[in-house]
Design a protein around this motif. Sequence first.
Motif, PDB file in Angstrom:
ATOM      1  N   PHE A  71      36.018  68.309   5.580  1.00  0.00           N
ATOM      2  CA  PHE A  71      34.754  68.546   4.876  1.00  0.00           C
ATOM      3  C   PHE A  71      33.725  69.127   5.853  1.00  0.00           C
ATOM      4  N   GLU A  72      33.719  68.592   7.062  1.00  0.00           N
ATOM      5  CA  GLU A  72      32.746  69.095   8.044  1.00  0.00           C
ATOM      6  C   GLU A  72      33.014  70.567   8.367  1.00  0.00           C
ATOM      7  N   LEU A  73      34.270  70.878   8.648  1.00  0.00           N
ATOM      8  CA  LEU A  73      34.602  72.276   8.960  1.00  0.00           C
ATOM      9  C   LEU A  73      34.336  73.191   7.778  1.00  0.00           C
ATOM     10  N   ALA A  74      34.694  72.710   6.592  1.00  0.00           N
ATOM     11  CA  ALA A  74      34.497  73.533   5.392  1.00  0.00           C
ATOM     12  C   ALA A  74      33.017  73.871   5.236  1.00  0.00           C
ATOM     13  N   ALA A  75      32.167  72.861   5.386  1.00  0.00           N
ATOM     14  CA  ALA A  75      30.726  73.093   5.219  1.00  0.00           C
ATOM     15  C   ALA A  75      30.209  74.043   6.299  1.00  0.00           C
ATOM     16  N   LYS A  76      30.632  73.804   7.543  1.00  0.00           N
ATOM     17  CA  LYS A  76      30.132  74.640   8.647  1.00  0.00           C
ATOM     18  C   LYS A  76      30.618  76.084   8.518  1.00  0.00           C
ATOM     19  N   ARG A  77      31.854  76.236   8.068  1.00  0.00           N
ATOM     20  CA  ARG A  77      32.384  77.605   7.957  1.00  0.00           C
ATOM     21  C   ARG A  77      31.696  78.393   6.846  1.00  0.00           C
ATOM     22  N   LEU A  78      30.984  77.693   5.988  1.00  0.00           N
ATOM     23  CA  LEU A  78      30.208  78.403   4.958  1.00  0.00           C
ATOM     24  C   LEU A  78      28.727  78.408   5.315  1.00  0.00           C
ATOM     25  N   GLY A  79      28.415  78.003   6.531  1.00  0.00           N
ATOM     26  CA  GLY A  79      27.043  78.160   7.010  1.00  0.00           C
ATOM     27  C   GLY A  79      26.120  76.976   6.791  1.00  0.00           C
ATOM     28  N   ALA A  80      26.637  75.816   6.347  1.00  0.00           N
ATOM     29  CA  ALA A  80      25.769  74.658   6.084  1.00  0.00           C
ATOM     30  C   ALA A  80      25.462  73.878   7.362  1.00  0.00           C
ATOM     31  N   ASP A  81      24.390  73.087   7.310  1.00  0.00           N
ATOM     32  CA  ASP A  81      24.157  72.062   8.328  1.00  0.00           C
ATOM     33  C   ASP A  81      24.890  70.809   7.875  1.00  0.00           C
ATOM     34  N   VAL A  82      25.419  70.049   8.830  1.00  0.00           N
ATOM     35  CA  VAL A  82      26.220  68.869   8.471  1.00  0.00           C
ATOM     36  C   VAL A  82      25.721  67.644   9.213  1.00  0.00           C
ATOM     37  N   LEU A  83      25.606  66.562   8.459  1.00  0.00           N
ATOM     38  CA  LEU A  83      25.179  65.285   9.011  1.00  0.00           C
ATOM     39  C   LEU A  83      26.326  64.299   8.786  1.00  0.00           C
ATOM     40  N   ASN A  84      26.785  63.632   9.841  1.00  0.00           N
ATOM     41  CA  ASN A  84      27.855  62.650   9.661  1.00  0.00           C
ATOM     42  C   ASN A  84      27.315  61.244   9.858  1.00  0.00           C
ATOM     43  N   LEU A  85      27.479  60.400   8.860  1.00  0.00           N
ATOM     44  CA  LEU A  85      26.901  59.056   8.941  1.00  0.00           C
ATOM     45  C   LEU A  85      27.950  58.001   8.671  1.00  0.00           C
ATOM     46  N   GLU A  86      27.891  56.938   9.450  1.00  0.00           N
ATOM     47  CA  GLU A  86      28.756  55.798   9.149  1.00  0.00           C
ATOM     48  C   GLU A  86      27.851  54.642   8.785  1.00  0.00           C
ATOM     49  N   ILE A  87      27.588  54.491   7.505  1.00  0.00           N
ATOM     50  CA  ILE A  87      26.737  53.391   7.069  1.00  0.00           C
ATOM     51  C   ILE A  87      27.411  52.682   5.914  1.00  0.00           C
ATOM     52  N   GLN A  88      27.067  51.458   5.699  1.00  0.00           N
ATOM     53  CA  GLN A  88      27.671  50.694   4.615  1.00  0.00           C
ATOM     54  C   GLN A  88      26.950  50.982   3.316  1.00  0.00           C
ATOM     55  N   LEU A  89      27.705  51.329   2.305  1.00  0.00           N
ATOM     56  CA  LEU A  89      27.104  51.501   0.984  1.00  0.00           C
ATOM     57  C   LEU A  89      27.607  50.436   0.020  1.00  0.00           C
ATOM     58  N   SER A  90      28.908  50.143   0.110  1.00  0.00           N
ATOM     59  CA  SER A  90      29.549  49.427  -0.983  1.00  0.00           C
ATOM     60  C   SER A  90      29.005  48.030  -1.208  1.00  0.00           C
ATOM     61  N   SER A  91      28.775  47.269  -0.157  1.00  0.00           N
ATOM     62  CA  SER A  91      28.376  45.892  -0.360  1.00  0.00           C
ATOM     63  C   SER A  91      27.022  45.822  -1.042  1.00  0.00           C
ATOM     64  N   ARG A  92      26.326  46.942  -1.058  1.00  0.00           N
ATOM     65  CA  ARG A  92      24.979  46.920  -1.617  1.00  0.00           C
ATOM     66  C   ARG A  92      24.857  47.801  -2.848  1.00  0.00           C
ATOM     67  N   VAL A  93      26.015  48.128  -3.416  1.00  0.00           N
ATOM     68  CA  VAL A  93      25.956  49.123  -4.493  1.00  0.00           C
ATOM     69  C   VAL A  93      25.061  48.693  -5.643  1.00  0.00           C
ATOM     70  N   LYS A  94      24.995  47.385  -5.892  1.00  0.00           N
ATOM     71  CA  LYS A  94      24.196  46.945  -7.039  1.00  0.00           C
ATOM     72  C   LYS A  94      22.736  46.733  -6.672  1.00  0.00           C
ATOM     73  N   GLY A  95      22.459  46.732  -5.383  1.00  0.00           N
ATOM     74  CA  GLY A  95      21.076  46.514  -4.977  1.00  0.00           C
ATOM     75  C   GLY A  95      20.330  47.828  -4.842  1.00  0.00           C
ATOM     76  N   GLU A  96      19.138  47.717  -4.364  1.00  0.00           N
ATOM     77  CA  GLU A  96      18.309  48.896  -4.193  1.00  0.00           C
ATOM     78  C   GLU A  96      18.672  49.657  -2.921  1.00  0.00           C
ATOM     79  N   THR A  97      19.289  48.934  -1.972  1.00  0.00           N
ATOM     80  CA  THR A  97      19.395  49.481  -0.630  1.00  0.00           C
ATOM     81  C   THR A  97      20.193  50.772  -0.567  1.00  0.00           C
ATOM     82  N   VAL A  98      21.253  50.834  -1.366  1.00  0.00           N
ATOM     83  CA  VAL A  98      22.050  52.054  -1.336  1.00  0.00           C
ATOM     84  C   VAL A  98      21.177  53.255  -1.719  1.00  0.00           C
ATOM     85  N   LEU A  99      20.315  53.025  -2.679  1.00  0.00           N
ATOM     86  CA  LEU A  99      19.455  54.131  -3.100  1.00  0.00           C
ATOM     87  C   LEU A  99      18.424  54.455  -2.026  1.00  0.00           C
TER      88      LEU A  99
END
Length: 325
Positions: A71-99
Motif C-alpha cells: 500500500f505504501e509503495l502503491a501510494a508513493k508511486r502515484l505521487g501521494a504522501d504516506v503516513l504509517n501509524l501503529e495505533i490501537q483502534l479495535s479495543s476502542r471501536v465503540k468509544g469516542e477515541t477511535v474517532l
Amino acid sequence: MLPFSQYDAHGHLRHLITLEGMTSEQVRELLDRAQRYLRRPGEIPAHGRSLAGITVGNIFTEPSTRTRSSFELAAKRLGADVLNLEIQLSSRVKGETVLDTVYTLQAMAVDVFVIRDAEPGVCQYVAEHVAPHVSVLSAGEAHLSHPTQGLLDALTILQYKGGFRDLVVAVVGDVRHSRVARSAYQVFTALEVGELRIVAPDALMPDEGEMPEAKRFKTLESGIEHADVVMMLRIQKERMAQAAIPDAHDYFARWGLTKQKLKLARPEAIVMHPGPMNREIEIASEVADGPHSVIRQQVTNGVAVRMAVLETVIENRNRRWSPPR
Ligand code: ASP
C-alpha cells in the motif's frame, strides 16, 4: 440513517471494505486498471501523478509485511504522501477515541485511511464517520475480509490462466479462520470460476451454510485432484484457542502440499499462498520455491492492485466533490 454502502450516491466505489456483492464488471474494471501498472521484471515500476497532493494514512494494528509495504509503495508511486501509524483502534471501536484518532488525522488532511484490524467492524465504523471526501480501504479485517488480497489473487489467476470459467480452483487449509479465503470466495464467485473447492479438515472448515457455492473436500488429495489452481492458506493460530492449534508435524503429514501430492493436480497447475508461509507446515519448500509456484508474482500484483484501488477511489472522489475555493 441509510444502510452503510461502500459506494457513493452515483454508485461509484468510495470505500473498499469487502468484495461481497461486487459484480464481475466492477471486479474486472479494477483488474484492468491494475494490469496497466504491471511491468516486466527489471523494468522501472509504473509511476504516475494521479495521487499528487493526496495523503494516505496506513493504520495497521495487526502485523503485516506485504500489505502494508505494498500500500505504501502503491501510494508513493502515484505521487501521494504516506503516513504509517501503529495505533490501537479495535479495543476502542465503540468509544469516542477511535474517532478522535481518525479526526485528528483527517485534520492533517489524510484523504485515504488504509486500515488493518483484528476486530470486525472497525473499517466500516471509521468509514461511516469520516468526512465526505475521505475514503477507507480495508487492509484485512479480522477473519472476515481482505479485499485487495482477493483482487490480487484474481489478477494472478487471470495472468496465468487467461480466465476463470473453465478452472477448478482449490482453496486449501485453514479456511475457517481465513479472511483471504472469504475474499477469494467472493471474488471467484463474482468471476464465475468453473469449480470452486474448499479443502480442509473438519475443524478448519467454515460453518455449514457459509460459502454455499463451494464444494467441500475433506482430504488434501481429493480436493486438489485435477485442480488448475491450488491456493494454500496459513494456519491462523492467532484466531484459535491454544488447544485447537493442530500439531505442526501431523498437519504437514496430512495437509502439507508436497511435490508428490501436487502431482494430483493438473500438470500446469499454479500454486498460490498469500504469505506469510509456514514452510513445512502447510507447504513444502520444494513447492513454495518450485516451478508451479506463483507466490512472488502475487506479491508483485499486490502493488498494482493497490495502485488501481487508490486511484479509483480518488478519481471517484474528484468526480463527486470539488474542494471549497
Ligand atoms: N497476510 C494474509 C492476511 O493478512 C494471510 C495470513 O496472514 O495468513 O490475512
